[in-house]
Scaffold this motif. Structure first.
Motif, short mmCIF file in Angstrom:
data_model
loop_
_atom_site.label_atom_id
_atom_site.label_comp_id
_atom_site.label_asym_id
_atom_site.label_seq_id
_atom_site.Cartn_x
_atom_site.Cartn_y
_atom_site.Cartn_z
N ALA A 34 0.67 -1.15 -0.11
CA ALA A 34 -0.02 0.23 0.01
C ALA A 34 1.16 0.92 -0.26
O ALA A 34 2.26 1.02 0.86
CB ALA A 34 -1.10 0.44 0.95
N SER A 35 -0.23 2.21 -0.51
CA SER A 35 1.32 3.61 0.11
C SER A 35 1.50 3.54 0.72
O SER A 35 1.27 4.07 1.69
CB SER A 35 -0.15 4.78 -0.22
OG SER A 35 0.67 5.71 -0.93
N GLY A 36 2.72 4.50 0.67
CA GLY A 36 4.12 4.50 2.59
C GLY A 36 4.12 2.83 2.94
O GLY A 36 5.14 3.56 3.90
N CYS A 37 3.94 2.34 1.81
CA CYS A 37 5.37 0.98 2.66
C CYS A 37 6.06 1.05 2.69
O CYS A 37 7.18 -0.01 3.41
CB CYS A 37 4.48 -0.03 2.25
SG CYS A 37 4.44 -0.47 0.37
N GLY A 38 6.97 1.89 2.31
CA GLY A 38 8.54 1.66 1.66
C GLY A 38 8.70 1.13 0.12
O GLY A 38 9.70 1.22 -0.15
N LYS A 39 8.18 1.19 -0.91
CA LYS A 39 8.68 0.23 -1.94
C LYS A 39 8.85 1.59 -2.80
O LYS A 39 10.12 0.59 -3.61
CB LYS A 39 6.95 -0.14 -2.85
CG LYS A 39 6.05 0.71 -2.76
CD LYS A 39 5.19 -0.39 -2.99
CE LYS A 39 4.06 0.49 -3.86
NZ LYS A 39 3.72 1.60 -2.29
N THR A 40 8.85 2.50 -2.57
CA THR A 40 10.08 3.27 -3.50
C THR A 40 10.88 3.78 -3.06
O THR A 40 12.12 3.91 -4.27
CB THR A 40 8.81 4.60 -4.20
OG1 THR A 40 7.67 3.97 -5.11
CG2 THR A 40 9.33 5.92 -4.68
N THR A 41 11.11 4.12 -2.03
CA THR A 41 11.62 4.18 -1.16
C THR A 41 12.92 2.90 -1.47
O THR A 41 14.76 3.58 -1.70
CB THR A 41 12.03 4.11 0.28
OG1 THR A 41 11.50 5.41 0.70
CG2 THR A 41 13.16 4.08 1.08
N LEU A 42 12.88 1.70 -0.89
CA LEU A 42 13.71 1.01 -1.49
C LEU A 42 14.18 1.01 -3.00
O LEU A 42 15.36 0.63 -3.14
CB LEU A 42 12.95 -0.64 -1.34
CG LEU A 42 13.76 -1.56 -1.55
CD1 LEU A 42 14.77 -1.81 -0.09
CD2 LEU A 42 12.79 -3.71 -0.99
P1 ATP Z 1 3.96 4.99 -2.93
O1 ATP Z 1 3.25 4.01 -3.41
O2 ATP Z 1 2.53 6.22 -2.14
O3 ATP Z 1 4.78 5.96 -3.82
P2 ATP Z 1 5.41 4.14 -1.47
O4 ATP Z 1 5.41 2.41 -0.54
O5 ATP Z 1 6.56 3.80 -2.42
O6 ATP Z 1 3.85 4.53 -1.43
P3 ATP Z 1 7.87 5.99 -0.14
O7 ATP Z 1 7.45 6.24 -1.00
O8 ATP Z 1 8.60 4.77 -0.17
O9 ATP Z 1 6.37 4.48 -0.12
O10 ATP Z 1 7.94 5.83 1.25
C1 ATP Z 1 7.38 5.69 2.41
C2 ATP Z 1 7.59 6.70 3.05
O11 ATP Z 1 8.47 6.75 3.57
C3 ATP Z 1 6.55 7.86 3.74
O12 ATP Z 1 5.65 7.33 4.47
C4 ATP Z 1 7.00 8.54 2.91
O13 ATP Z 1 5.84 9.65 3.23
C5 ATP Z 1 8.34 8.56 3.40
N1 ATP Z 1 9.20 9.21 3.43
C6 ATP Z 1 9.81 9.24 2.15
N2 ATP Z 1 10.54 9.74 1.29
C7 ATP Z 1 10.63 10.91 2.77
C8 ATP Z 1 11.14 11.28 3.03
N3 ATP Z 1 12.64 12.64 1.44
N4 ATP Z 1 11.42 12.43 3.60
C9 ATP Z 1 10.20 12.64 4.73
N5 ATP Z 1 10.16 11.28 4.38
C10 ATP Z 1 10.08 10.08 3.56
#
Ligand code: ATP
Length: 344
Positions: free
Chosen positions: A37-45
């Protein structure tokens, strides 16, 4: 060979932990989907693997080489992101050639690669067009072709189909699967769309709250969720969960019915909605809502006061207020530990 190893990668943003010590190995030529789901960290990884973000702790290895200190261009990867930057003032040919020109590749090789990838993506007839004149789907193909033209060991994709309409998405999904299998790259693909994940992946890593909850092939993830979260996230509608009370070693009472289950102190019963067929005996389900959806009938019911859904044959049309009974096949029942939320 491009095996990708993620070793105890954690990421914090200030006091917020976006990733908790993630370990994951992606095999050479594997298609791995990061789903959550949105915010789970997948894009960060994904951004950490790409080199667009540095891990707070942990290591990233690509093809046996530690890369977490290297800039993106030295990692042997190509990327296709949601807002794919296709340059409108360049022709399709020059868009696909862009990365190759940056590498100062000779013209014959540029032409060979652009032609080949354009054919692969079925856009060879568009090569002379300006990209600003293309439809969304065509631009998407150009973005993928540009990534493939680099002949990378690894392709990273973040929701690459999300800008397309539903029909085009379906079409591109099938095409991408074929093209990437042929190109022999290792692929990591981020999506929150579970159907897309099931359709594309060799393996799915289901993420929740900055952790990988399960990494397995789509059938395994669907049939044998390692955690309650996976059963509740995957499937439309998701798994049903019912409270169970112990009734002797390995015996459980669920909504007044006896079931064989795990030998454990506590357990929760789970069953997928499509594994239910009404009969004369079994779990009593009081029908609340009936939705005739065409291929099947979806019912929302109440079992001992707990919400419960079943997918029935389209010829079955119960009425709200009806009492149905379901005796699920034992091999379809799953059990979870209510304390750890993991499979028993
Ligand atoms: P989405 O599908 O919405 O893109 P995601 O699973 O890819 O979601 P991420 O973008 O990895 O989620 O973000 C994971 C968490 O880290 C989120 O809660 C986001 O708010 C937080 N986050 C991401 N980048 C930053 C940043 N540069 N500064 C602070 N918090 C961040």
């Amino acid at each position: 060979m491009a095996v990708i190893e993620i070793k105890q990668v954690a990421k914090t943003f200030g006091s917020f932990t976006a990733l908790h010590s993630v370990d994951l190995t992606i095999a050479d030529q594997e298609f791995m989907v990061l789903l959550g789901a949105s915010g789970c960290g997948k894009t960060t990884l994904l951004r950490i693997i790409a080199g667009l973000e540095t891990p707070t702790t942990g290591e990233v290895w690509i093809g046996g080489r530690r890369v977490d200190h290297l800039p993106p261009r030295e990692r042997g990867i190509a990327m296709v992101f949601q807002n794919y930057a296709v340059f409108p003032h360049l022709t399709v040919f020059e868009n696909i050639a862009f990365g190759l020109r940056m590498k100062k590749m000779d013209q014959a090789e540029v032409t060979r690669r652009v032609t080949r990838t354009a054919e692969l993506m079925h856009i060879e007839q568009l090569l002379k067009r300006y990209s600003g004149e293309l439809s969304g789907g065509q631009r998407q193909r150009v973005a993928v072709a540009r990534a493939l033209a680099m002949e990378p060991d690894v392709i990273l994709m973040d929701e690459p189909l999300s800008n397309l309409d539903a029909l085009l998405r379906l079409e591109m999904r099938a095409e991408l699967k074929g093209v990437l299998a042929e190109s022999k790259t290792t692929t990591i693909y981020v999506t929150h769309d579970q159907v897309e994940a099931m359709s594309l992946a060799d393996r799915i890593s289901v993420m929740n709250g900055g952790r990988i909850v399960q990494a397995a092939n789509p059938v395994e993830v669907y049939r044998n969720p390692a955690a309650r979260f996976v059963g509740s996230f995957i499937g439309n509608p998701p798994m049903n969960f019912l409270a169970a009370t112990p009734a002797g070693p390995g015996k459980w009472q669920v909504a007044g019915q006896m079931f064989d289950g795990p030998v454990a102190a506590a357990a929760e019963f789970a069953i997928r909605p499509e594994d239910l067929h009404p009969g004369d005996t079994g779990l009593p389900a009081e029908v609340r809502v009936v939705e005739p959806l065409g291929p099947h009938t979806l019912i929302t019911a109440s079992v001992a006061g707990q919400p419960f859904r079943a997918i029935l044959d389209s010829t079955l049309l119960p009425a709200p207020g009806d009492l149905l009974h379901f005796a699920p096949a034992p091999d379809r029942i799953r059990w979870f530990d209510p304390a750890t939320q993991t499979a028993l």
